[in-house]
Write a protein that holds these residues in place. Structure first.
Motif, short mmCIF file in Angstrom:
data_model
loop_
_atom_site.label_atom_id
_atom_site.label_comp_id
_atom_site.label_asym_id
_atom_site.label_seq_id
_atom_site.Cartn_x
_atom_site.Cartn_y
_atom_site.Cartn_z
N GLU A 1 0.81 -1.22 0.00
CA GLU A 1 0.00 0.00 0.00
C GLU A 1 0.85 1.27 0.00
O GLU A 1 0.62 2.19 -0.79
CB GLU A 1 -0.94 -0.01 1.21
CG GLU A 1 -1.80 1.23 1.32
CD GLU A 1 -2.74 1.15 2.51
OE1 GLU A 1 -2.96 2.22 3.14
OE2 GLU A 1 -3.25 0.06 2.82
N TYR B 1 -6.93 5.50 -4.25
CA TYR B 1 -7.44 5.73 -2.89
C TYR B 1 -8.79 5.05 -2.68
O TYR B 1 -9.05 4.49 -1.61
CB TYR B 1 -7.56 7.23 -2.61
CG TYR B 1 -6.26 7.89 -2.19
CD1 TYR B 1 -5.47 7.34 -1.18
CD2 TYR B 1 -5.83 9.06 -2.80
CE1 TYR B 1 -4.28 7.95 -0.80
CE2 TYR B 1 -4.66 9.68 -2.41
CZ TYR B 1 -3.88 9.12 -1.42
OH TYR B 1 -2.71 9.73 -1.03
N LEU B 2 -9.65 5.06 -3.69
CA LEU B 2 -10.93 4.37 -3.56
C LEU B 2 -10.70 2.87 -3.40
O LEU B 2 -11.36 2.21 -2.57
CB LEU B 2 -11.81 4.62 -4.79
CG LEU B 2 -12.69 5.87 -4.80
CD1 LEU B 2 -13.61 5.86 -6.02
CD2 LEU B 2 -13.53 5.99 -3.52
N ASN C 1 -9.92 1.96 -0.03
CA ASN C 1 -10.97 2.34 0.94
C ASN C 1 -10.57 3.60 1.71
O ASN C 1 -10.72 3.68 2.93
CB ASN C 1 -11.27 1.18 1.90
CG ASN C 1 -12.58 1.39 2.65
OD1 ASN C 1 -13.50 2.06 2.15
ND2 ASN C 1 -12.69 0.85 3.85
N LYS C 2 -10.07 4.58 0.98
CA LYS C 2 -9.71 5.88 1.56
C LYS C 2 -10.49 6.97 0.82
O LYS C 2 -9.93 7.76 0.04
CB LYS C 2 -8.21 6.14 1.43
CG LYS C 2 -7.34 5.18 2.25
CD LYS C 2 -5.86 5.47 2.02
CE LYS C 2 -4.96 4.54 2.83
NZ LYS C 2 -5.00 4.86 4.27
N PRO C 3 -11.81 7.06 1.04
CA PRO C 3 -12.63 7.97 0.24
C PRO C 3 -12.33 9.45 0.47
O PRO C 3 -12.50 10.25 -0.45
CB PRO C 3 -14.05 7.62 0.67
CG PRO C 3 -13.92 7.00 2.03
CD PRO C 3 -12.62 6.26 2.00
N GLN D 1 -19.21 7.83 -0.32
CA GLN D 1 -18.59 6.96 0.68
C GLN D 1 -18.14 7.75 1.91
O GLN D 1 -18.05 7.19 3.01
CB GLN D 1 -17.40 6.22 0.06
CG GLN D 1 -17.80 5.19 -0.99
CD GLN D 1 -16.63 4.39 -1.52
OE1 GLN D 1 -15.52 4.47 -1.00
NE2 GLN D 1 -16.86 3.61 -2.57
N CYS D 2 -17.87 9.04 1.71
CA CYS D 2 -17.51 9.89 2.85
C CYS D 2 -18.74 10.30 3.67
O CYS D 2 -18.60 10.88 4.75
CB CYS D 2 -16.83 11.17 2.37
SG CYS D 2 -15.18 10.94 1.71
#
Length: 554
Positions: free
Chosen positions: A442, A480-481, A484-486, A516-517
């Motif tokens: 990552e 980033y999506l 899972n970092k919206p 998602q945020c």
């Protein structure tokens, strides 16, 4: 006495004929393009009045040649200047005109045969009588052709710009000198200078001129080239909407406004102007080389496909790709055709995230291109193949594609093509990032993508392309999506949309990240924007169905 008069008459006649023919140039070695001018439509290319044409009888042809030159209708411009030469072989400025017609300052460095031709033309012109201003014009472009064997292209472009600056300062009221100076200045800008100082300077000169001469093709054309950057594009919008009207019979004039439209995400306007450009280019090809396709058509098609994809119109994009695959002959074979031939299939696969198709793309074999001469253009295809292989979990194939990209970068460095090598390097970093992601690394993935974003942020796009195959900051948002970092994804997408407004995947990505945020307001804004952008396209993209469902349920 009679004998004396007889010989005196002979001497006078010899003197007159000698004066007339003392500089009679040898044209055989100049490889001039001759033939009837192929001008579609009514031959409307804008209004030009050039002060340094030669005889009255050739003035109209000379002005037409200048107008063609200002719209980069280079082949026809050369033919028009040669018509002047054939009618008046001692017109020094006509040789200058041919030398200008083969010097494409905003494009790739000219090959050796062009530099040899230009040098020979100027050597002929030097021997002819000429005005002081003509002498200055010839000295200016001579600064580019001089010492081409030992002096690099950028240095010679700078020398030409400096000579034109001196002419401009000495003749501040001469429109044509000012226009050619602005073009020389713009051509001297290096693509890594993101201050755009030179482009702004050229643009300001041209804007003042445009107020006085609103029907001059070169002024409008070069304003667009000066502002063909996301940060400056708004400054060129009004002019872009005028240029096609000024020179309606120029395929390039019909196309050029789309450079500004693309920068601003005005897809419908870009589509409209490129359809007209392609039609004009087809007309030109049919009259010049029936059965073949001119570069102007292919170039317009590249911008059309890009625009169609941004409104979700896969049908028209695919139809153009199918049409391109039917071509058997193109002219002239150059970097523009090579770029478009790889960019169209790469874009269609990447924009739709059709990874199976991306992984199996092949170089087109129908265009007669010698692909070993085009490593930068081939990189588009191999970058797409690498991304396809990563997403289909064929990581061994991805490594092979990465090694191929690295070999292209090395080849471009060896050719002293630093800009293109850097563009390939950005693609390498993006592919390395996603390969690291596929391998579960990552931090490495994010680091490599952020490096690609930083590199791309310092490098302007090439004039031949409407944009990168996929913008690095948009691809960072995708990463980033996937991680899972919206919140980080939304930031990346919104930065991307400032530079690449109204891109389909950028807008969709921002909507998904906002959703998602938990940011309902932004998600609604971006999904509505996606629906509005695509309302006239009959799109079957699944992202639109998702957008409609979200709006209906919110």
């Amino acid at each position: 006495m009679e004998i004396f008069l007889k010989y005196s008459l002979i001497l006078v006649l010899c003197f007159i004929l000698g004066c007339k023919n003392k500089s009679a140039p040898d044209l055989a070695s100049l490889d001039l393009i001759r033939g009837d001018l192929q001008l579609c439509g009514n031959g409307e290319f804008g209004d030009v009045s050039f002060s340094e044409s030669c005889s009255y009888e050739t003035k109209a042809t000379f002005n037409l040649a200048i107008a063609l030159l200002h719209s980069f209708e280079y082949i026809e411009a050369e033919k028009a200047f040669v018509q002047v030469i054939d009618q008046d072989p001692e017109c020094a400025m006509a040789y200058w005109g041919v030398a200008m017609s083969i010097y494409h300052g905003l494009w790739a460095p000219p090959p050796n045969e062009i530099l040899i031709k230009g040098s020979r033309l100027l050597n002929v012109a030097k021997k002819l009588s000429k005005s002081t201003k003509a002498e200055q014009y010839l000295a200016a472009i001579g600064a580019f052709y001089e010492d081409w064997e030992t002096v690099d292209n950028q240095t010679r472009k700078n020398r030409y710009a400096q000579k034109m600056k001196e002419m401009y300062q000495a003749n501040p009221d001469d429109t044509e000198i000012a226009v050619f100076y602005a073009l020389a200045l713009r051509a001297s800008a290096v693509p890594t200078d993101k201050t755009y100082k030179i482009q702004r300077e050229a643009g300001k000169i041209l804007e003042v001129l445009f107020e006085k001469e609103p029907n001059h093709p070169g002024i409008a054309h070069y304003i667009i080239h000066s502002y063909d950057y996301p940060e400056l594009a708004e400054l060129g919008l009004q002019t872009a909407r005028r240029y096609a009207e000024i020179a309606p019979n120029s395929a390039h004039a019909q196309h050029m406004p789309s450079h500004i439209f693309t920068r601003l995400g005005l897809w419908e306007e870009s589509i409209h102007t490129n359809i007209k450009s392609a039609a004009s280019a087809v007309c030109y090809a049919e009259s010049t080389a029936p059965g073949s396709h001119w570069e102007g058509e292919v170039h317009a098609m590249g911008y059309l496909v890009y625009s169609y994809l941004q409104i979700g119109d896969n049908t028209n994009a695919q139809e153009l790709y199918t049409y391109l695959k039917s071509f058997k002959e193109v002219f002239p074979v150059n970097l523009s055709i090579a770029y478009t031939a790889t960019a169209i299939p790469a874009r269609i696969a990447m924009e739709n995230k059709n990874w199976e198709a991306a992984a199996t793309l092949e170089l087109p074999k129908n265009l007669g291109l010698h692909w070993e001469s085009f490593p930068w253009q081939k990189a588009n295809l191999h970058f797409t193949r690498a991304m396809g292989a990563i997403h289909t979990e064929d990581l061994k194939a991805a490594e092979i594609e990465l090694n191929t990209l690295r070999s292209f970068q090395e080849a471009l460095i060896a050719l002293d093509e630093g800009y293109k090598a850097n563009k390939v390097r950005i693609q390498i970093k993006m592919a390395e990032a996603w390969l690291a992601f596929a391998n579960g690394n990552e931090e490495e993935a994010i680091s490599s993508m952020e490096m690609a974003v930083a590199m791309e942020g310092k490098t302007s796009k090439h004039p031949v392309t409407p944009g990168e195959i996929v913008p690095a900051d948009e691809l960072l948002g995708d990463l980033y999506l996937a991680l899972n970092k919206p919140i980080e994804a939304l930031t990346a997408y919104e930065l991307n949309l400032k530079i690449h407004p109204n891109r389909f995947n950028g807008v969709y990505g921002a909507a998904v990240a906002a959703k998602q945020c938990g940011n309902q307001k932004k998600a609604t804004y971006y999904f509505k924007q996606l629906i509005e952008m695509t309302k006239n396209s009959n799109s079957d993209r699944p992202e639109l169905e998702e957008a409609l469902k979200f709006i209906q349920s919110s």
